[in-house]
Design a protein around this motif. Structure first.
Motif, PDB file in Angstrom:
ATOM      1  N   LEU A   1       0.828  -1.081  -0.058  1.00 15.86           N
ATOM      2  CA  LEU A   1       0.078  -0.085   0.019  1.00 15.86           C
ATOM      3  C   LEU A   1       1.092   1.293  -0.204  1.00 15.86           C
ATOM      4  CD1 LEU A   1      -2.577  -1.069   2.845  1.00 15.86           C
ATOM      5  CD2 LEU A   1      -2.902  -1.230   0.160  1.00 15.86           C
ATOM      6  N   HIS A   2       0.580   2.115  -0.899  1.00 14.68           N
ATOM      7  CA  HIS A   2       1.563   3.317  -1.048  1.00 14.68           C
ATOM      8  C   HIS A   2       0.825   4.534  -1.343  1.00 14.68           C
ATOM      9  CE1 HIS A   2       1.113   1.475  -5.068  1.00 14.68           C
ATOM     10  NE2 HIS A   2       1.025   2.583  -5.562  1.00 14.68           N
TER      11      HIS A   2
ATOM     12  N   HIS B   1       4.034   6.354  -5.701  1.00 10.60           N
ATOM     13  CA  HIS B   1       3.359   5.854  -7.008  1.00 10.60           C
ATOM     14  C   HIS B   1       4.067   6.459  -8.180  1.00 10.60           C
ATOM     15  CE1 HIS B   1       0.105   3.808  -8.873  1.00 10.60           C
ATOM     16  NE2 HIS B   1      -0.138   4.633  -9.571  1.00 10.60           N
ATOM     17  N   LEU B   2       5.022   7.519  -7.778  1.00  8.42           N
ATOM     18  CA  LEU B   2       5.619   8.072  -9.009  1.00  8.42           C
ATOM     19  C   LEU B   2       6.719   7.083  -9.606  1.00  8.42           C
ATOM     20  CD1 LEU B   2       7.108  11.487  -7.468  1.00  8.42           C
ATOM     21  CD2 LEU B   2       5.417  11.045  -9.281  1.00  8.42           C
TER      22      LEU B   2
ATOM     23  N   GLU C   1      14.116  13.129 -16.992  1.00 11.06           N
ATOM     24  CA  GLU C   1      12.766  13.215 -16.562  1.00 11.06           C
ATOM     25  C   GLU C   1      11.918  11.913 -15.970  1.00 11.06           C
ATOM     26  OE1 GLU C   1      10.623  13.910 -20.066  1.00 11.06           O
ATOM     27  OE2 GLU C   1      10.980  11.850 -21.076  1.00 11.06           O
ATOM     28  N   HIS C   2      12.602  10.802 -16.279  1.00  7.94           N
ATOM     29  CA  HIS C   2      12.106   9.641 -15.606  1.00  7.94           C
ATOM     30  C   HIS C   2      12.782   9.279 -14.223  1.00  7.94           C
ATOM     31  CE1 HIS C   2      10.488   5.648 -15.186  1.00  7.94           C
ATOM     32  NE2 HIS C   2       9.669   5.789 -16.390  1.00  7.94           N
ATOM     33  N   PRO C   3      12.129   9.248 -13.271  1.00  9.00           N
ATOM     34  CA  PRO C   3      12.629   8.993 -11.679  1.00  9.00           C
ATOM     35  C   PRO C   3      13.333   7.628 -11.825  1.00  9.00           C
ATOM     36  CG  PRO C   3      10.198   8.644 -11.523  1.00  9.00           C
ATOM     37  CD  PRO C   3      10.631   9.254 -13.249  1.00  9.00           C
TER      38      PRO C   3
ATOM     39  N   TYR D   1      10.899   9.284  -3.604  1.00  8.48           N
ATOM     40  CA  TYR D   1      11.459   8.352  -2.451  1.00  8.48           C
ATOM     41  C   TYR D   1      12.790   7.809  -2.726  1.00  8.48           C
ATOM     42  CZ  TYR D   1       7.238   9.120   0.223  1.00  8.48           C
ATOM     43  OH  TYR D   1       5.981   9.634   0.719  1.00  8.48           O
ATOM     44  N   PHE D   2      12.825   7.172  -4.158  1.00  6.64           N
ATOM     45  CA  PHE D   2      13.934   6.150  -4.413  1.00  6.64           C
ATOM     46  C   PHE D   2      14.972   7.091  -5.013  1.00  6.64           C
ATOM     47  CE2 PHE D   2       9.795   3.846  -4.688  1.00  6.64           C
ATOM     48  CZ  PHE D   2      10.051   2.634  -3.741  1.00  6.64           C
TER      49      PHE D   2
END
Length: 849
Positions: A288-289, A294-295, A630-632, A664-665
């Motif tokens: 659950l996040h 969710h990014l 642009e991409h996490p 976060y990551f």
């Protein structure tokens, strides 16, 4: 020590061939009446089992029953003689049961603080939480909370009546046939009319809230999610794609979803990611996040995996545990198929490729075994990357071998023929033969019943005078009389022009591509292809179907062309790796261009790692130019790779990501790399981050890893504090590996660090304990040996016993290595580091190309 020298035998001392037990009765039905008390950690149970004798008269039944307080055993209202012996319940049948006859018997029992199988989650002064309970029966833990024949080859229908305090919720298998309030209690009754194995029986109870997700599939199956009240906002974000998945899997498999409803329920402290109990999957609440997570995080892989099990594992169940890849390999592969359906072909291929890479890592550094293998001590030992990831990769290879239409026709036949049955790999082989006419026995002998894989190098040359392209395929693994070369087919494509940019999600050959099929059966194969002109792009194994460790040796021209224009994302990854090692001006330019224009993030992730491994200034510059991608997931990979460069401007870029990146990551990766730079600002920043609280402790975990890399005694106290019981599970796991790393760098601080790591070995959550065990092994310090040997013998969780046994073996081996050898290894490592620094200095002095 080479990887093959590090690899140990899979079978631990004491392991032997394991086979399923004999059957003297067929279990028809199990009816459970359950009254749990969460605060007391007890369960009052009544289990009524209906059996039919097979071919002989039955005088005694022997059920699996561990730590159950048996109150009485009756049959048709009459007491039956019973006794306890070696974790079994022995029941004398009076009168005896004649061949073909049915009977029912009832066991009244109590469970009190069970060691396994049934878990009570309660609040403590250190960790406040919502009280609830859940079960986890795979592989053979149902016996800890109800008496049964606890092996997958026994399938029966079930029903369950669950009595909980009024207003609470209870979930079990099948259809909810009754829900009523009675005084201060609520009573739930479930019925599962499709036979299933005992390891798939479930009980969850607590103050869960229901989220209805409508209906799905050909039979309009109702779909539900259940979460604890404080997590309701995250449920739809995490489980929202489930109805679409049901409909997609039905279309792939050809058999409708087989149960009356589908529920997912998220629980705390779950010991796996998820568990595919028939019709009622239990999921870890860590999936659950929130919106920030969710990014670049999705629950879809876990949700798809457990849903696929409703067919592969539940409707069709492995006959014995050695065949468990038919459960887990299929579920892993169907994760990939959902990704293809939802996100496209590139995402699918990348998912398969990462599965392959994870298997290769286990094979290289841990052990090698066939996928189907029956030498083990605990069945859970088999649930590894060979079973899951290699199993999934083999199914991808099978799809490439058969082609799309034949592959899915075979899967449909396999499921239709074997629904509600136990299966072995031969059932899949026969289904393929019947559906397609293809005899795939050799394929399965090599890739499923055999161990290992080919180590392949591809070379390409052009002979202008003969107008011939030569493709050389070398298998570099040991090939001799006992280890024959692998046999496989691949396709190779040739183009005389390179597309300006790689196209997304393209499976078909490119326009004007000449495609040939190559059969490989020797260690050294050379294939000559006559062409009109020199190929500018050579495409090797489009779709990356081969289960093997592949290295490109194409040369800078062809590798750069592949990186720029090959539609296959794995080809671009392998080309990027070759170019990063090659390091020429052409290679540098091609890699820099890729980071500016590459259309798929999954290529740049491993490319960034390859750049970091070079430790070259030119690679650092490409990474720094990409730190704001642009991409996490690309930013995360770039941040991780920058940890190879101990420079102020690298630290500047990482500090900015730590404070300002929305992911976060990415922030976590930047924290770890910031510690590796050993910048003087890092300690205060990382200690500050460690005191924060983010989803699942992700950023704090990166911070504690960064603190370990500082090699600073002032970091020891905060690292140890991160291992405290009240900290997040993910942070404690990270702290375990951080402690081992800090001890490696800070020899004089080992005593307090090792004390903290020793405590983590007994963490109540197995997933933390497993990391602590592996970290203790990594230290190669004999002081952990007694704790590891204790866990190897007495830990409740089979995974813990396995990892502890492996770790103890590693420590005993390390203890036998002469100190001079250890010193020599250290000197070699120091020389390599000095050589790298010298190379970087020379490159910095050289004029820029």
């Amino acid at each position: 020590m080479t990887p093959s020298e590090q690899r140990r035998a899979f079978a631990l001392p004491g392991a032997g061939p394991r086979y399923g037990p004999d059957k003297i009765v067929d279990v028809k039905h199990i009816d459970l009446h359950l009254v749990p008390d969460i605060e007391a950690a007890t369960l009052e149970g009544r289990c009524t089992t209906t059996v039919r004798a097979l071919d002989e008269t039955v005088e005694q039944l022997v059920l699996d029953a561990v730590d159950l307080e048996i109150r009485e055993v009756t049959r048709d209202g009459r007491p039956q003689a019973w006794s306890r012996r070696n974790e079994h319940l022995e029941i004398r049948l009076e009168p005896t049961l004649r061949a073909g006859e049915e009977t029912s018997f009832t066991v009244v029992y109590r469970v009190d603080h069970p060691r396994h199988g049934l878990f009570f989650i309660r609040s403590t002064p250190l960790v406040p939480r919502t009280a609830h309970l859940w079960t986890q029966c795979q592989d053979e833990y149902a016996r800890y909370w109800f008496p049964c024949f606890d092996y997958p080859h026994e399938k029966q229908t079930t029903s369950a009546t669950i009595v909980v305090p009024r207003g609470q919720f209870a979930l079990s298998n099948g259809e909810l046939v009754e829900r009523r309030d009675e005084h201060d209690r609520t009573i739930f009754r479930y019925r599962q009319d499709v036979p299933h194995s005992t390891y798939l029986v479930t009980l969850v109870a607590g103050p869960f809230v229901e989220i209805s997700q409508g209906t799905a599939g050909k039979r309009d199956v109702p779909v539900f999610a259940f979460v604890l009240p404080e997590r309701k906002a995250d449920a739809q974000r995490s489980f929202g794609n489930t109805p679409r998945m049901i409909e997609f899997f039905e279309s792939c498999i050809g058999t409708p979803y087989p149960y009356a409803r589908y529920s997912q329920i998220a629980v705390s402290d779950f010991i796996f990611g998820g568990m595919e109990n028939t019709s009622a999957t239990t999921q870890t609440d860590r999936t659950l996040h929130d919106e920030t997570a969710h990014l670049d995080f999705s629950s879809d892989p876990l949700v798809a995996h457990e849903l696929a099990h409703q067919w592969f594992g539940d409707l069709l169940t492995c006959r014995d545990w050695s065949q468990a890849w038919l459960n887990e390999g299929f579920a892993t592969y169907f994760e990939c198929l959902w990704r293809e359906e939802d996100l496209g072909w590139d995402e699918y291929v990348y998912d398969v490729f990462t599965s392959l890479e994870r298997y290769l890592e286990e094979d290289r550094y841990r052990y090698r075994r066939p996928i189907v293998y029956n030498r083990y001590r605990d069945p859970i030992e088999l649930f590894d990357r060979h079973l899951y990831q290699k199993g999934g990769a083999v199914l991808h290879m099978l799809r490439g071998e058969l082609g799309n239409a034949r592959f899915f026709r075979s899967i449909a036949r396999y499921v239709a023929q074997n629904a509600q049955r136990n299966v072995e790999t031969i059932d899949l082989i026969r289904a393929i033969e019947e559906a397609t006419g293809r005899n795939m026995r050799g394929f399965f002998d090599q890739w499923v019943f055999g161990s290992g894989h080919p180590e392949v190098e591809y070379h390409v040359a052009w002979d202008e005078s003969r107008k011939v392209a030569t493709v050389t395929i070398d298998q570099t693994q040991c090939v001799d009389g006992e280890h024959p070369a692998s046999i496989f087919d691949i396709e190779v494509g040739f183009l005389d022009e390179v597309p300006e940019r790689a196209m997304r999600d393209r499976r078909e050959p490119l326009p004007n591509e000449r495609r040939v099929k190559v059969h490989v059966e020797r260690a050294h194969e050379t294939i000559a292809i006559a062409l009109d002109r020199e190929p500018k792009l050579v495409r090797i194994d489009p779709g990356a179907y081969l289960v093997g460790n592949v290295t490109y040796r194409l040369g800078a021209d062809l590798a750069a062309a592949a990186l720029r224009g090959d539609p296959d994302i794995v080809a671009r990854i392998r080309a990027a790796r070759e170019l990063a090692k090659e390091g020429s001006r052409q290679a540098r330019e091609a890699l820099a261009d890729s980071f500016r224009h590459e259309p798929f993030w999954g290529v740049l992730d491993p490319a960034a790692r390859a750049l970091g491994e070079t430790r070259a200034p030119w690679a650092r510059d490409i990474l720094l130019d990409s730190v704001m991608h642009e991409h996490p997931k690309v930013r995360r990979a770039v941040a991780s790779a920058l940890g190879a460069f101990r420079e102020e401007r690298t630290a500047d870029a990482l500090l900015e990501r730590v404070e300002n990146d929305p992911s976060y990551f990415v922030r976590a990766a930047a924290c770890t790399s910031l510690g590796k730079t050993r910048d003087p600002r890092a300690l205060d920043v990382l200690v500050t981050v460690l005191a924060r609280s983010t989803w699942n402790g992700v950023v704090e975990a990166g911070a504690v890893q960064g603190l370990a890399e500082l090699a600073d005694p002032r970091a020891v106290a905060p690292i140890i504090s991160a291992a405290s019981p009240e900290r997040d599970e993910g942070l404690r796991s990270a702290a375990a590996s951080a402690i081992a790393r800090a001890a490696q760098l800070l020899e004089h601080e080992r005593a307090p660090l090792f004390d903290a790591l020793d405590r983590l070995l007994d963490d109540p959550l197995p997933l933390v304990s497993l990391i602590a065990i592996d970290s203790a092994a990594a230290t190669e310090d004999p002081r952990f040996l007694s704790s590891l040997e204790r866990l190897a013998q007495s830990a409740a969780d089979g995974r813990t016993r396995r990892h502890a046994a492996e770790a103890a073996l590693r420590l005993r081996e390390a203890r036998s290595v002469p100190s001079a050898v250890i010193s020599l290894r250290s000197d070699v490592d120091d020389l390599r580091e000095q050589q790298q620094r010298l190379r970087e200095s020379l490159e910095a002095l050289a004029p820029r190309a």
